[in-house]
Design an enzyme around this catalytic site. Structure first.
Site, PDB file in Angstrom:
ATOM      1  CD  GLN A 150     -66.820 -58.160 -42.234  1.00 18.98           C
ATOM      2  OE1 GLN A 150     -67.761 -57.726 -41.381  1.00 18.98           O
ATOM      3  NE2 GLN A 150     -65.995 -59.053 -41.669  1.00 18.98           N
TER       4      GLN A 150
ATOM      5  CG  HIS B  82     -41.225 -33.971 -70.505  1.00 18.28           C
ATOM      6  ND1 HIS B  82     -40.724 -34.187 -69.226  1.00 18.28           N
ATOM      7  CD2 HIS B  82     -41.593 -32.619 -70.744  1.00 18.28           C
ATOM      8  CE1 HIS B  82     -40.746 -33.096 -68.788  1.00 18.28           C
ATOM      9  NE2 HIS B  82     -41.176 -31.971 -69.507  1.00 18.28           N
TER      10      HIS B  82
ATOM     11  CB  CYS C 205     -37.877 -30.664 -69.685  1.00 14.45           C
ATOM     12  SG  CYS C 205     -38.893 -29.386 -70.223  1.00 14.45           S
TER      13      CYS C 205
ATOM     14  CE1 TYR D 204     -40.461 -33.663 -52.787  1.00 12.45           C
ATOM     15  CE2 TYR D 204     -40.680 -31.586 -52.951  1.00 12.45           C
ATOM     16  CZ  TYR D 204     -39.764 -32.521 -52.899  1.00 12.45           C
ATOM     17  OH  TYR D 204     -38.509 -32.370 -52.885  1.00 12.45           O
TER      18      TYR D 204
ATOM     19  CD  GLU E 202     -40.104 -37.786 -68.912  1.00 12.75           C
ATOM     20  OE1 GLU E 202     -39.521 -37.484 -70.406  1.00 12.75           O
ATOM     21  OE2 GLU E 202     -40.466 -36.749 -68.299  1.00 12.75           O
TER      22      GLU E 202
HETATM   23  N1  GLN Z   1     -38.861 -25.067 -66.065  1.00 11.58           N
HETATM   24  C1  GLN Z   1     -38.571 -25.347 -67.265  1.00 11.58           C
HETATM   25  C2  GLN Z   1     -39.388 -24.595 -68.029  1.00 11.58           C
HETATM   26  O1  GLN Z   1     -40.605 -24.195 -67.924  1.00 11.58           O
HETATM   27  C3  GLN Z   1     -38.350 -26.726 -67.617  1.00 11.58           C
HETATM   28  C4  GLN Z   1     -39.888 -27.458 -67.395  1.00 11.58           C
HETATM   29  C5  GLN Z   1     -39.783 -29.116 -67.356  1.00 11.58           C
HETATM   30  O2  GLN Z   1     -38.399 -29.595 -67.122  1.00 11.58           O
HETATM   31  N2  GLN Z   1     -40.552 -29.742 -67.408  1.00 11.58           N
HETATM   32  O3  GLN Z   1     -39.021 -24.290 -69.566  1.00 11.58           O
END
Ligand code: GLN
Length: 537
Positions: free
Chosen positions: A194, A509, A383, A55, A511
């Site tokens: 400025q 991940h 994840c 956040y 992404e």
């Molecule tokens: N909290 C979970 C872990 O630590 C997943 C972590 C995440 O989604 N990046 O394994």
């Protein structure tokens, strides 16, 4: 040729898109066959953003070599299609840690250790580090924060010293500001610009180029005014008008000749014109989609777009690859329950359950998995999202009603997701997760293999928990198949449901590796599956 250094500072307010300007400039220079990298210097005292709440700072981006970094590094990689590394993100915390460690070693014996020269020397050393590798013609350094903040002063001072130490044609400062439009007066206002340039000049730094963020075109007379008051030539005042997509900004900067001005100052006028054919083709597709899909992003950090930055960008790349506009609907997992799930997910062509930490919203994520599984909606779990898929399956198919991750319930009788062995003895939180790129071996007869088209893949990780191997056989017999494993440790990295049209959960991940030029294959396949699901309804 010596390495050239460009420093990008920001004034007036934060969130002007310094990272995008830096990445766009880098893209333009890369398109001229130059070897470019970008690094970010953040003034906060945390060693890295790994311990920051999403956040506050948005997503934590993870590099191949396992550094937890600022999300701007994600932009750098998505634009340049080149990996960054640990060295590309430096914080005040890192600088001070090095200096304090050296002090304890006795390296400064007899001296009083001070901000100038000890802290600034360490900042300068790191600013020049990537340039010294010989791998780059140009190193762009983005300074986080806004000029005038107390905490960014040592960084600005380091830039001042470098501007003085380096040959004139090797160092340049680009300052990004805001030129607001006052609706009541129907006027663009240059005073904030400025003031912020003056602030920089008071600190001894003269910007060479001023980039002005604006919602309206800036006429020549206003540019001239900015130039006069800020001590630059009018052609060094660049307009950066709001764009429909961040990926348009390199072209906007090219029209404004940002790269030309910089190359002139660097005495590098013999570089080829930028080749942005592929980039333009991407934009063409991005702006002219042939269809649309609706995808639910189920997570708890939905109030802040930046918390899922890389996922949202991956959908832009994957959508474009499918010539399709992806409408991502964020669904707050905390407020999903049995009564409203149909209303929230009923119209969706695909469901992505997002990564995350901690208890909040967990049950909503499990419900979303169940909905996708039972209604045969394309499902993609990342994840924590993958971990929830395993829990849902254990609970509802194996009948292990109390199946849980020990992250939430350390004493659950059925810890189907459990702390990884190497995590058990750790007490320190910062930088201790399983981080960075790991290899994964795919089963040949699997969705994952069809998606990647090869047996060995490598993806980036950031987690502490894993699919507990004590349950893998039972869950597999019931129909959830582990189709990707780490070849060295045997950890399950991917689960699938072959009975389902498209159901995949990944411990890594994906992404983090999607770029404009290399859209991530699972995202591409997921969007395609969502399109097919839409057509079949
Ligand atoms: N909290 C979970 C872990 O630590 C997943 C972590 C995440 O989604 N990046 O394994």
């Amino acid at each position: 040729m010596s390495t050239k250094y460009i420093f990008v500072t920001g004034g007036v307010t934060s969130s002007l898109g310094k990272g995008i300007i830096a990445a766009s400039l880098a893209k333009l220079l890369q398109a001229r066959n130059l070897r470019v990298t970008i690094q970010k210097f953040d003034p906060y005292i945390n060693i890295d953003p790994g311990t920051l709440n999403p956040y506050e700072h948005g997503e934590c981006y993870v590099t191949e070599d396992g550094a937890e970094t600022d999300l701007d590094l994600g932009h750098y990689e998505r634009f340049l299609n080149v990996y960054t590394s640990k060295a590309n993100n430096v914080t005040t915390g890192k600088i001070y840690r090095t200096v304090i460690d050296k002090e304890r070693e006795g390296a400064y014996l007899g001296k009083t250790v001070q901000v100038i020269p000890h802290i600034t020397d360490e900042i300068k050393r790191r600013m020049l580090l990537l340039g010294k590798t010989g791998n780059y013609d140009i190193v762009i350094t983005e300074l986080g924060g806004t000029v005038g903040d107390i905490e960014s002063l040592p960084f600005v001072e380091a830039v001042r010293q470098l501007q003085w130490e380096l040959p004139d044609e090797d160092c340049l400062v680009v300052h990004l500001t805001l030129v607001p439009y006052l609706n009541a007066a129907k006027e663009l206002k240059t005073k904030p610009t400025q003031h912020s340039v003056r602030m920089l000049q008071q600190n001894g730094v003269n910007p060479n180029v001023i980039v002005c963020r604006t919602e309206h075109p800036i006429p020549y007379d206003i540019r001239k005014k900015v130039a006069l008051f800020c001590n630059v030539k009018p052609n060094a005042v660049i307009e950066s008008i709001d764009a429909a997509s961040i990926y348009e900004v390199p072209l906007i900067m090219m029209k404004e000749k940002l790269d030309e001005i910089i190359l002139q100052k660097f005495h590098m006028t013999d570089t080829p014109a930028p080749d942005l054919k592929d980039w333009t083709a991407f934009l063409q597709k991005l702006f002219h989609p042939k269809c649309e899909v609706d995808i639910a992003l189920v997570g708890k950090y939905v109030e802040l777009q930046d918390a899922y930055k890389s996922i949202l960008e991956s959908f832009i790349h994957a959508g474009t690859a499918n010539e399709c506009k992806v409408n991502v609907h964020t669904v707050h997992s905390e407020f999903v329950d049995g009564n409203n799930i149909e209303e929230k997910l009923g119209g969706m062509d695909g469901i992505l359950v997002a990564p995350g930490f901690g208890e909040r919203g967990i049950e909503g994520k499990i419900l979303a998995v169940q909905y996708a599984r039972e209604h045969k909606v394309p499902f993609f779990g990342i994840c924590l999202g993958m971990q929830m898929a395993v829990i849902e399956y254990a609970r509802n198919i194996l009948g292990l009603k109390d199946a849980m991750t020990t992250e939430i319930n350390p004493t659950t009788p059925n810890p189907v997701i459990d702390l990884m062995e190497e995590q058990k003895s750790l007490t320190i939180k910062g930088g201790t997760m399983r981080l960075g790129a790991y290899e994964c071996e795919l089963e040949e007869n699997s969705l994952a293999y069809r998606i990647y088209g090869k047996r060995r893949i490598s993806e980036r990780h950031r987690h502490r928990y894993e699919f507990n191997n004590n349950y893998v056989e039972r869950i597999k017999e019931a129909g959830m198949i582990p189709t990707g494993k780490n070849p060295d440790t045997g950890l399950v990295e991917i689960v699938e449901l072959p009975e389902h049209p498209f159901f995949i959960g990944v411990q890594f991940h994906p992404e983090l590796k999607s770029t404009v030029e290399r859209p991530q294959p699972i995202f591409v396949a997921f969007v395609k599956a969502a399109l097919e699901h839409k057509a079949s309804r």
